[in-house]
Design a protein around this motif. Structure first.
Motif, mmCIF file in Angstrom:
data_model
loop_
_atom_site.group_PDB
_atom_site.id
_atom_site.type_symbol
_atom_site.label_atom_id
_atom_site.label_comp_id
_atom_site.label_asym_id
_atom_site.label_seq_id
_atom_site.Cartn_x
_atom_site.Cartn_y
_atom_site.Cartn_z
ATOM 1 N N GLU A 34 0.862 -1.191 0.000
ATOM 2 C CA GLU A 34 0.000 0.000 0.000
ATOM 3 C C GLU A 34 0.889 1.227 0.000
ATOM 4 O O GLU A 34 1.765 1.366 0.853
ATOM 5 N N ASP A 35 0.690 2.118 -0.978
ATOM 6 C CA ASP A 35 1.537 3.314 -1.060
ATOM 7 C C ASP A 35 1.017 4.461 -0.201
ATOM 8 O O ASP A 35 1.778 5.363 0.149
ATOM 9 N N GLN A 83 -3.442 0.547 -7.211
ATOM 10 C CA GLN A 83 -2.772 1.735 -7.750
ATOM 11 C C GLN A 83 -1.528 2.010 -6.919
ATOM 12 O O GLN A 83 -1.600 2.480 -5.787
ATOM 13 N N ASP A 102 -2.783 -3.361 -2.782
ATOM 14 C CA ASP A 102 -3.374 -2.165 -3.376
ATOM 15 C C ASP A 102 -3.138 -2.249 -4.884
ATOM 16 O O ASP A 102 -2.139 -2.820 -5.326
#
Ligand code: MN
Length: 131
Positions: free
Chosen positions: A14-15, A60, A58
């Motif tokens: 997850e960014d 994106q 995630d």
């Protein structure tokens, strides 16, 4: 007796730092060993090194998006067997998710009260499957 998922390793990819923190906080008390990666390249590196029991992905992401990361994981014999759960703001159709290699999809924003149970359920389901 401890639940079977205790001690399992989960890689959270997850960014977004707020979301990443949230996943960690929500899952922390459930006995998992938690790893994180902040972009697609790090996800591939950590997955290959640690061989987690489950990956929360995630879609994106910087560098390589979650579809591309998952495709690469599935192409490598070492990581092909790791179940990958898509975390997405847009609900995926089941066939689209399966074609992309995802075991399951969890829609964001997550329901923090339900989330640990959703993860437990996925481990329970996987236990019934041949390796
Ligand atoms: Mn993202």
């Amino acid at each position: 007796m401890q639940p079977p998922q205790v001690g399992k390793t989960i890689l959270i990819v997850e960014d977004n730092p707020v979301n990443r923190k949230l996943f960690l906080v929500v899952l922390r008390r459930h006995g998992y060993r938690l790893l994180t990666a902040v972009d697609g390249e790090e996800a591939l590196a950590v997955a290959a090194r640690e061989l987690p029991d489950l990956i929360l992905m995630d879609l994106q992401l910087p560098k390589l998006n979650g579809y591309a990361v998952t495709q690469r994981l599935k192409e490598s014999p070492d990581t092909a067997g790791i179940p990958v759960v898509a975390l997405t703001a847009h609900a995926l159709q089941d066939d689209q998710a399966q074609q992309s290699g995802f075991t399951e999809t969890i829609t964001k924003p997550i329901d923090t009260r339900a989330f640990p149970g959703q993860i437990d359920d996925i481990f329970q389901k996987l236990r019934g499957k041949p390796a």
